[in-house]
Design an enzyme around this catalytic site. Structure first.
Site, PDB file in Angstrom:
ATOM      1  N   HIS A 262       7.234  -3.381  -8.439  1.00 51.43           N
ATOM      2  CA  HIS A 262       6.382  -2.956  -7.324  1.00 51.43           C
ATOM      3  C   HIS A 262       7.249  -2.484  -6.171  1.00 51.43           C
ATOM      4  CE1 HIS A 262       3.146  -2.976  -4.376  1.00 51.43           C
ATOM      5  NE2 HIS A 262       2.334  -2.987  -5.408  1.00 51.43           N
ATOM      6  N   ASP A 316      -1.477  -5.234 -12.401  1.00 52.61           N
ATOM      7  CA  ASP A 316      -1.968  -4.643 -13.642  1.00 52.61           C
ATOM      8  C   ASP A 316      -1.583  -5.433 -14.891  1.00 52.61           C
ATOM      9  OD1 ASP A 316      -3.260  -2.460 -12.473  1.00 52.61           O
ATOM     10  OD2 ASP A 316      -1.374  -1.379 -12.247  1.00 52.61           O
TER      11      ASP A 316
HETATM   12  C1  SDX Z   1      -0.031  -0.520  -8.692  1.00 53.20           C
HETATM   13  O1  SDX Z   1       1.787   0.473  -4.220  1.00 53.20           O
HETATM   14  C2  SDX Z   1       0.818  -0.309  -4.492  1.00 53.20           C
HETATM   15  O2  SDX Z   1       0.410  -1.106  -3.691  1.00 53.20           O
HETATM   16  C3  SDX Z   1       0.207  -0.141  -5.871  1.00 53.20           C
HETATM   17  C4  SDX Z   1      -0.749  -1.239  -6.370  1.00 53.20           C
HETATM   18  C5  SDX Z   1      -2.057  -1.228  -5.597  1.00 53.20           C
HETATM   19  O3  SDX Z   1      -2.718  -2.265  -5.549  1.00 53.20           O
HETATM   20  O4  SDX Z   1      -2.448  -0.164  -5.114  1.00 53.20           O
HETATM   21  O5  SDX Z   1      -0.145  -2.510  -6.255  1.00 53.20           O
HETATM   22  C6  SDX Z   1      -1.159  -0.999  -7.831  1.00 53.20           C
HETATM   23  O6  SDX Z   1       0.161   0.672  -8.769  1.00 53.20           O
HETATM   24  C7  SDX Z   1       0.853  -1.516  -9.400  1.00 53.20           C
HETATM   25  C8  SDX Z   1       2.047  -0.877 -10.127  1.00 53.20           C
HETATM   26  C9  SDX Z   1       1.614  -0.425 -11.527  1.00 53.20           C
HETATM   27  N1  SDX Z   1       2.663   0.330 -12.201  1.00 53.20           N
HETATM   28  C10 SDX Z   1       3.346  -0.155 -13.235  1.00 53.20           C
HETATM   29  O7  SDX Z   1       3.177  -1.279 -13.680  1.00 53.20           O
HETATM   30  C11 SDX Z   1       4.325   0.842 -13.855  1.00 53.20           C
HETATM   31  C12 SDX Z   1       5.674   0.168 -14.031  1.00 53.20           C
HETATM   32  N2  SDX Z   1       6.252  -0.042 -12.702  1.00 53.20           N
HETATM   33  C13 SDX Z   1       7.197   0.879 -12.195  1.00 53.20           C
HETATM   34  O8  SDX Z   1       7.128   2.178 -12.643  1.00 53.20           O
HETATM   35  C14 SDX Z   1       7.596   0.710 -10.740  1.00 53.20           C
HETATM   36  O9  SDX Z   1       7.954  -0.615 -10.566  1.00 53.20           O
HETATM   37  C15 SDX Z   1       6.651   1.157  -9.624  1.00 53.20           C
HETATM   38  C16 SDX Z   1       6.136   2.587  -9.843  1.00 53.20           C
HETATM   39  C17 SDX Z   1       5.451   0.223  -9.532  1.00 53.20           C
HETATM   40  C18 SDX Z   1       7.409   1.117  -8.278  1.00 53.20           C
HETATM   41  O10 SDX Z   1       8.361   2.115  -8.285  1.00 53.20           O
HETATM   42  P1  SDX Z   1       9.552   2.263  -7.210  1.00 53.20           P
HETATM   43  O11 SDX Z   1       9.370   1.358  -6.069  1.00 53.20           O
HETATM   44  O12 SDX Z   1       9.740   3.701  -6.972  1.00 53.20           O
HETATM   45  O13 SDX Z   1      10.789   1.681  -8.044  1.00 53.20           O
HETATM   46  P2  SDX Z   1      11.754   2.522  -8.968  1.00 53.20           P
HETATM   47  O14 SDX Z   1      10.974   3.196 -10.032  1.00 53.20           O
HETATM   48  O15 SDX Z   1      12.592   3.407  -8.089  1.00 53.20           O
HETATM   49  O16 SDX Z   1      12.638   1.405  -9.631  1.00 53.20           O
HETATM   50  C19 SDX Z   1      13.716   0.739  -8.934  1.00 53.20           C
HETATM   51  C20 SDX Z   1      14.564   0.072  -9.970  1.00 53.20           C
HETATM   52  C21 SDX Z   1      15.042   1.029 -11.045  1.00 53.20           C
HETATM   53  O17 SDX Z   1      16.241   0.511 -11.580  1.00 53.20           O
HETATM   54  P3  SDX Z   1      17.662   1.042 -11.005  1.00 53.20           P
HETATM   55  O18 SDX Z   1      17.689   2.556 -11.167  1.00 53.20           O
HETATM   56  O19 SDX Z   1      17.727   0.634  -9.565  1.00 53.20           O
HETATM   57  O20 SDX Z   1      18.684   0.358 -11.857  1.00 53.20           O
HETATM   58  O21 SDX Z   1      13.828  -0.932 -10.685  1.00 53.20           O
HETATM   59  C22 SDX Z   1      13.691  -0.555 -12.059  1.00 53.20           C
HETATM   60  C23 SDX Z   1      14.005   0.942 -12.109  1.00 53.20           C
HETATM   61  O22 SDX Z   1      14.435   1.346 -13.370  1.00 53.20           O
HETATM   62  N3  SDX Z   1      12.283  -0.813 -12.421  1.00 53.20           N
HETATM   63  C24 SDX Z   1      11.850  -1.127 -13.636  1.00 53.20           C
HETATM   64  C25 SDX Z   1      10.473  -1.280 -13.534  1.00 53.20           C
HETATM   65  N4  SDX Z   1      10.101  -1.046 -12.259  1.00 53.20           N
HETATM   66  C26 SDX Z   1      11.206  -0.756 -11.581  1.00 53.20           C
HETATM   67  N5  SDX Z   1      12.486  -1.297 -14.782  1.00 53.20           N
HETATM   68  C27 SDX Z   1      11.743  -1.616 -15.874  1.00 53.20           C
HETATM   69  N6  SDX Z   1      10.380  -1.777 -15.829  1.00 53.20           N
HETATM   70  C28 SDX Z   1       9.736  -1.613 -14.673  1.00 53.20           C
HETATM   71  N7  SDX Z   1       8.434  -1.760 -14.643  1.00 53.20           N
END
Ligand code: SDX
Length: 380
Positions: A262, A316
């Site tokens: 998140h 989720d």
């Molecule tokens: C919702 O924003 C809100 O409030 C949303 C929400 C709401 O109520 O409205 O809470 C609802 O959208 C929940 C999120 C649902 N999405 C997912 O479950 C999809 C999986 N999650 C990710 O794609 C991600 O965590 C996000 C999209 C939720 C957040 O993305 P960010 O803040 O842009 O983080 P990032 O993608 O830049 O990741 C940062 C690091 C990376 O690693 P490094 O490059 O630093 O080594 O964290 C890692 C990412 O690879 N990472 C994950 C991960 N989420 C982040 N690695 C593996 N699995 C994951 N799920």
């Protein structure tokens, strides 16, 4: 000389609005609506009362709540022509697209909203929040070749939705669990879809366009669409012994594990804790699911691998397991999120309009300047 502010991908940490609707502490894992912790609301409130709280800023007294419930209930009855139009949509299409269409048609059946008149805005917000469960249920029935089940007076959103979907009186445990899930999904500060709603609202567009656009944003798998992907993911993993190699393989090429991570929470999302508890209550009454054991194993392995980076279960992760037990089709999980979140979108719309300024950020231009127009005859 004015300096260009640094570009921040995803506007991470950049305040886009001033708001009094909800509050998050992502380090500790706190979420409050109008100052009230969501754990308290999930236990003691109803979706109707919570929607009122979000829209009006304070809890209703009994008379106010009953009037609000009555107004929402009256809006659940859809115009026949709208139901007929939903019947024409391709049944194989995603229900979130159908919902966007449905909200737009609802707008076409509605009077112009006066953005300077609070009452006119309230009427539109109540109409949209009241109609969403019916739009989702109407599309679900239509794609199965079934007639629309009219909502009954006196039913609140969760009960009415389950009734309109199946035409059967739902179990009280199912109604209570869905009601609490709707409360938990109702609002969440400046997430992508609420930001979308704010951007569309800022051009003084109508609330139907505001809501339809926000639903489009919510659909994406990085946002609300993750809830259905979580189930697909668990089905793909299949057995507990496959969890570890599956996670290792996914993380090795920087793949995302759905239902984890998140932008704001660096600990387990407080909503996922309540949803997990709700799921357990439902499993106790309606029977367990092997998918839950698989989900727990996935949470354990993810904690071991990336927990230290603050990548934990989000809202989720457990919701789909709960909805699956309520016999709801997987592609309706995100529409349920939308039914709930629409109250948040409308609260933000109403908060924004009195002091509105159109969103118009800038960009960091990286393209060519004063380029030559190459005539067609000279192009390769
Ligand atoms: C919702 O924003 C809100 O409030 C949303 C929400 C709401 O109520 O409205 O809470 C609802 O959208 C929940 C999120 C649902 N999405 C997912 O479950 C999809 C999986 N999650 C990710 O794609 C991600 O965590 C996000 C999209 C939720 C957040 O993305 P960010 O803040 O842009 O983080 P990032 O993608 O830049 O990741 C940062 C690091 C990376 O690693 P490094 O490059 O630093 O080594 O964290 C890692 C990412 O690879 N990472 C994950 C991960 N989420 C982040 N690695 C593996 N699995 C994951 N799920």
């Amino acid at each position: 000389m004015t300096s260009t502010p640094a570009f921040v991908p995803g506007l991470a940490g950049i305040p886009a609005v001033e708001s009094s609707i909800s509050f998050i502490d992502g380090q500790v894992g706190i979420l409050e609506y109008r100052g009230i912790p969501i754990e308290v609301l999930a236990e003691h409130s109803t979706f109707e009362e919570t929607a009122y709280l979000l829209l009006y800023g304070s809890l209703p007294n009994e008379a106010e709540l009953n009037r609000f419930r009555g107004r929402l209930s009256a809006r659940r009855k859809l115009p026949d022509r709208l139901i007929e139009t939903l019947r024409l949509l391709p049944g194989a299409g995603h229900p979130m697209l159908a919902l966007q269409v449905g909200i737009s048609i609802l707008g076409m059946h509605s009077q112009r909203v006066n953005l300077k008149d609070r009452e006119s805005m309230e009427n539109a917000a109540i109409k949209i929040i009241g109609s969403l469960p019916s739009l989702v249920a109407a599309f679900e029935r239509a794609r199965k070749g079934l007639d629309f089940v009219q909502p009954k007076d006196g039913m609140d959103t969760a009960e009415a939705f389950l009734w309109m979907m199946s035409g059967e009186e739902p179990a009280s445990v199912a109604v209570r669990a869905l009601d609490a899930a709707l409360i938990l999904h109702a609002e969440h500060t400046m997430n992508a879809s609420t930001f979308t709603a704010r951007v569309v609202a800022s051009s003084e567009s109508d609330p139907y366009s505001v809501c339809a656009a926000a639903v489009g944003s919510l659909k994406g798998p990085l946002h609300g669409g993750a809830n259905e992907r979580v189930l697909d993911q668990l089905e793909a993993i299949g057995e507990a012994e496959n969890v570890r190699p599956w996670v290792e393989e996914r993380l090795s090429h920087k793949g995302k594990v759905m239902g984890f991570g998140h932008r704001v929470y660096k600990t387990k999302d407080p909503r996922s804790k309540v949803l997990q508890k709700l799921g357990n209550q439902v499993f106790e009454k309606l029977g367990g699911t092997p998918m839950y054991e698989l989900a727990l194993e996935l949470e354990k392995v993810m904690e071991e691998k990336v927990g230290a980076k603050g990548i934990c279960p989000n809202v989720d992760f457990f919701s789909g397991l709960l909805y699956q037990k309520l016999e709801i089709a997987t592609d309706l999980f995100t529409p349920i999120f939308a039914i709930a979140r629409c109250s948040g979108y409308m609260a933000h719309w109403m908060e924004q309009m009195p002091n509105n300024r159109i969103f118009r950020p800038t960009q960091v231009y990286q393209g060519a300047r004063e380029a030559r127009y190459v005539p067609m005859s000279e192009r390769k």
